[in-house]
Design a protein around this motif. Structure first.
Motif, PDB file in Angstrom:
ATOM      1  N   VAL A  89       0.863  -1.220  -0.028  1.00  0.00           N
ATOM      2  CA  VAL A  89       0.042  -0.081  -0.077  1.00  0.00           C
ATOM      3  C   VAL A  89       0.732   1.354  -0.056  1.00  0.00           C
ATOM      4  N   ILE A  90       0.657   2.337  -0.919  1.00  0.00           N
ATOM      5  CA  ILE A  90       1.127   3.447  -0.900  1.00  0.00           C
ATOM      6  C   ILE A  90       0.539   4.386   0.196  1.00  0.00           C
ATOM      7  N   THR A  91       1.315   4.794   1.288  1.00  0.00           N
ATOM      8  CA  THR A  91       0.345   5.534   2.447  1.00  0.00           C
ATOM      9  C   THR A  91       0.424   6.879   2.259  1.00  0.00           C
ATOM     10  N   ARG A  92       1.353   7.499   1.716  1.00  0.00           N
ATOM     11  CA  ARG A  92       1.517   8.822   1.505  1.00  0.00           C
ATOM     12  C   ARG A  92       2.268   9.206   0.201  1.00  0.00           C
ATOM     13  N   ILE A  93       1.836  10.164  -0.738  1.00  0.00           N
ATOM     14  CA  ILE A  93       2.322  10.615  -1.972  1.00  0.00           C
ATOM     15  C   ILE A  93       2.903  11.940  -1.473  1.00  0.00           C
ATOM     16  N   HIS A  94       4.420  12.049  -1.995  1.00  0.00           N
ATOM     17  CA  HIS A  94       4.880  13.299  -1.790  1.00  0.00           C
ATOM     18  C   HIS A  94       4.908  14.106  -3.228  1.00  0.00           C
ATOM     19  N   SER A  95       4.976  13.326  -4.473  1.00  0.00           N
ATOM     20  CA  SER A  95       5.026  14.216  -5.377  1.00  0.00           C
ATOM     21  C   SER A  95       4.926  13.122  -6.625  1.00  0.00           C
ATOM     22  N   VAL A  96       4.443  13.493  -7.853  1.00  0.00           N
ATOM     23  CA  VAL A  96       4.013  12.660  -8.883  1.00  0.00           C
ATOM     24  C   VAL A  96       4.775  13.383 -10.080  1.00  0.00           C
ATOM     25  N   ARG A  97       5.363  12.564 -10.904  1.00  0.00           N
ATOM     26  CA  ARG A  97       5.859  13.084 -12.457  1.00  0.00           C
ATOM     27  C   ARG A  97       5.432  12.458 -13.588  1.00  0.00           C
ATOM     28  N   GLN A  98       4.501  12.644 -14.339  1.00  0.00           N
ATOM     29  CA  GLN A  98       4.073  11.979 -15.533  1.00  0.00           C
ATOM     30  C   GLN A  98       5.276  11.971 -16.464  1.00  0.00           C
ATOM     31  N   LEU A  99       5.182  10.821 -17.079  1.00  0.00           N
ATOM     32  CA  LEU A  99       6.337  10.694 -18.099  1.00  0.00           C
ATOM     33  C   LEU A  99       5.430  10.119 -19.242  1.00  0.00           C
ATOM     34  N   ALA A 100       6.465  10.212 -20.587  1.00  0.00           N
ATOM     35  CA  ALA A 100       5.748   9.872 -21.710  1.00  0.00           C
ATOM     36  C   ALA A 100       5.386   8.306 -21.637  1.00  0.00           C
ATOM     37  N   LEU A 101       4.366   7.835 -22.449  1.00  0.00           N
ATOM     38  CA  LEU A 101       3.895   6.182 -22.083  1.00  0.00           C
ATOM     39  C   LEU A 101       4.875   5.528 -22.939  1.00  0.00           C
ATOM     40  N   SER A 102       5.843   6.169 -23.826  1.00  0.00           N
ATOM     41  CA  SER A 102       6.954   5.194 -24.374  1.00  0.00           C
ATOM     42  C   SER A 102       7.763   4.654 -23.284  1.00  0.00           C
ATOM     43  N   ARG A 103       7.901   5.516 -22.401  1.00  0.00           N
ATOM     44  CA  ARG A 103       8.822   5.141 -21.269  1.00  0.00           C
ATOM     45  C   ARG A 103       8.335   3.826 -20.518  1.00  0.00           C
ATOM     46  N   CYS A 104       7.201   3.679 -20.009  1.00  0.00           N
ATOM     47  CA  CYS A 104       6.638   2.649 -19.599  1.00  0.00           C
ATOM     48  C   CYS A 104       6.369   1.412 -20.456  1.00  0.00           C
ATOM     49  N   ARG A 105       5.943   1.662 -21.817  1.00  0.00           N
ATOM     50  CA  ARG A 105       5.665   0.722 -22.801  1.00  0.00           C
ATOM     51  C   ARG A 105       7.141   0.069 -23.213  1.00  0.00           C
ATOM     52  N   SER A 106       8.168   0.604 -23.101  1.00  0.00           N
ATOM     53  CA  SER A 106       9.372   0.065 -23.231  1.00  0.00           C
ATOM     54  C   SER A 106      10.283  -0.632 -22.319  1.00  0.00           C
ATOM     55  N   ASP A 107       9.659  -0.486 -21.064  1.00  0.00           N
ATOM     56  CA  ASP A 107      10.200  -1.287 -19.943  1.00  0.00           C
ATOM     57  C   ASP A 107       9.554  -2.641 -19.693  1.00  0.00           C
ATOM     58  N   ARG A 108      10.444  -3.776 -20.015  1.00  0.00           N
ATOM     59  CA  ARG A 108      10.023  -5.162 -19.920  1.00  0.00           C
ATOM     60  C   ARG A 108       9.553  -5.509 -18.548  1.00  0.00           C
ATOM     61  N   ALA A 109      10.077  -4.767 -17.376  1.00  0.00           N
ATOM     62  CA  ALA A 109       9.879  -5.099 -16.008  1.00  0.00           C
ATOM     63  C   ALA A 109       8.285  -4.794 -15.633  1.00  0.00           C
ATOM     64  N   ILE A 110       7.611  -3.953 -16.416  1.00  0.00           N
ATOM     65  CA  ILE A 110       6.233  -3.657 -16.299  1.00  0.00           C
ATOM     66  C   ILE A 110       5.502  -3.869 -17.284  1.00  0.00           C
ATOM     67  N   ASP A 111       5.943  -4.390 -18.417  1.00  0.00           N
ATOM     68  CA  ASP A 111       4.843  -4.797 -19.495  1.00  0.00           C
ATOM     69  C   ASP A 111       3.672  -5.822 -19.092  1.00  0.00           C
ATOM     70  N   TRP A 112       3.966  -6.353 -17.967  1.00  0.00           N
ATOM     71  CA  TRP A 112       2.671  -7.343 -17.523  1.00  0.00           C
ATOM     72  C   TRP A 112       1.492  -6.604 -17.380  1.00  0.00           C
ATOM     73  N   PHE A 113       1.577  -5.326 -17.105  1.00  0.00           N
ATOM     74  CA  PHE A 113       0.474  -4.414 -16.964  1.00  0.00           C
ATOM     75  C   PHE A 113      -0.428  -4.319 -17.953  1.00  0.00           C
ATOM     76  N   LEU A 114       0.374  -4.225 -19.185  1.00  0.00           N
ATOM     77  CA  LEU A 114      -0.457  -4.182 -20.301  1.00  0.00           C
ATOM     78  C   LEU A 114      -1.081  -5.238 -20.964  1.00  0.00           C
ATOM     79  N   ARG A 115      -0.511  -6.506 -20.587  1.00  0.00           N
ATOM     80  CA  ARG A 115      -1.078  -7.903 -20.660  1.00  0.00           C
ATOM     81  C   ARG A 115      -2.004  -8.413 -19.706  1.00  0.00           C
ATOM     82  N   LYS A 116      -2.478  -7.710 -18.589  1.00  0.00           N
ATOM     83  CA  LYS A 116      -3.031  -8.461 -17.380  1.00  0.00           C
ATOM     84  C   LYS A 116      -4.290  -8.752 -18.018  1.00  0.00           C
ATOM     85  N   ASP A 117      -5.090  -8.275 -18.824  1.00  0.00           N
ATOM     86  CA  ASP A 117      -6.403  -8.463 -19.366  1.00  0.00           C
ATOM     87  C   ASP A 117      -6.502  -9.683 -20.311  1.00  0.00           C
ATOM     88  N   GLU A 118      -5.274 -10.012 -20.931  1.00  0.00           N
ATOM     89  CA  GLU A 118      -5.164 -11.054 -21.931  1.00  0.00           C
ATOM     90  C   GLU A 118      -5.854 -12.592 -21.619  1.00  0.00           C
TER      91      GLU A 118
END
Length: 118
Positions: A89-118
Motif C-alpha cells: 500500500v502507498i500510504t503517502r504521496i509526496h510528488s508525481v511526475r508524469q512521463l511519456a507512455l513510451s517510457r513505460c511501454r518500453s520497460d519489460r519489467a512492467i509490460d505485465w500491466f498491459l497484458r493483464k487482461d489477455e
C-alpha cells in the motif's frame, strides 16, 4: 516516517520514502494503483480500503499522455515519490511526475500491466 505507538506496543511496519515508476492506473471512480516492477501498489480502493495521504499531488493526467479505458478513467506512465508499507500500500504521496507512455511501454519489467487482461 516512523510509527507512533502507545503502551509499548511494537509497530508492525514502518513506512519509508522511495521513488517508484510505472503505470499509474485509475480504472474506476475512487480506485487508484501504481503498477511497477514489484507489482501493484494500492493508492485508493473504492471498497473502503485505505487512501493514501497526498492524493492532491496527482496532477490532471489527461493533460499529458493518457490512455482512456472507461469513460474518463484510464492510465498513464509516472514516477512517484511515496511512502509505502509492507502490505503493498502507498500510504503517502509526496510528488508525481508524469512521463511519456513510451517510457513505460518500453520497460519489460512492467509490460505485465498491459497484458493483464489477455
Amino acid at each position: 516516517m516512523d510509527c507512533v505507538c502507545s503502551d509499548d506496543v511494537t509497530c508492525a511496519a514502518t513506512a519509508h520514502a522511495e521513488q517508484r515508476c510505472g503505470w499509474l492506473d485509475n480504472p474506476a471512480t475512487r480506485t487508484w494503483s501504481l503498477n511497477d516492477a514489484d507489482g501493484g501498489w494500492s493508492i485508493m480502493d473504492n471498497t473502503g480500503g485505505p487512501t493514501a495521504e497526498g492524493m492532491d499531488e496527482i496532477p490532471d493526467l489527461t493533460s499529458g499522455e493518457y490512455v482512456y479505458t472507461n469513460a474518463a478513467h484510464g492510465y498513464a506512465c509516472a514516477c512517484m515519490n511515496v511512502d509505502t508499507d509492507d502490505e503493498g500500500v502507498i500510504t503517502r504521496i509526496h510528488s508525481v511526475r508524469q512521463l511519456a507512455l513510451s517510457r513505460c511501454r518500453s520497460d519489460r519489467a512492467i509490460d505485465w500491466f498491459l497484458r493483464k487482461d489477455e
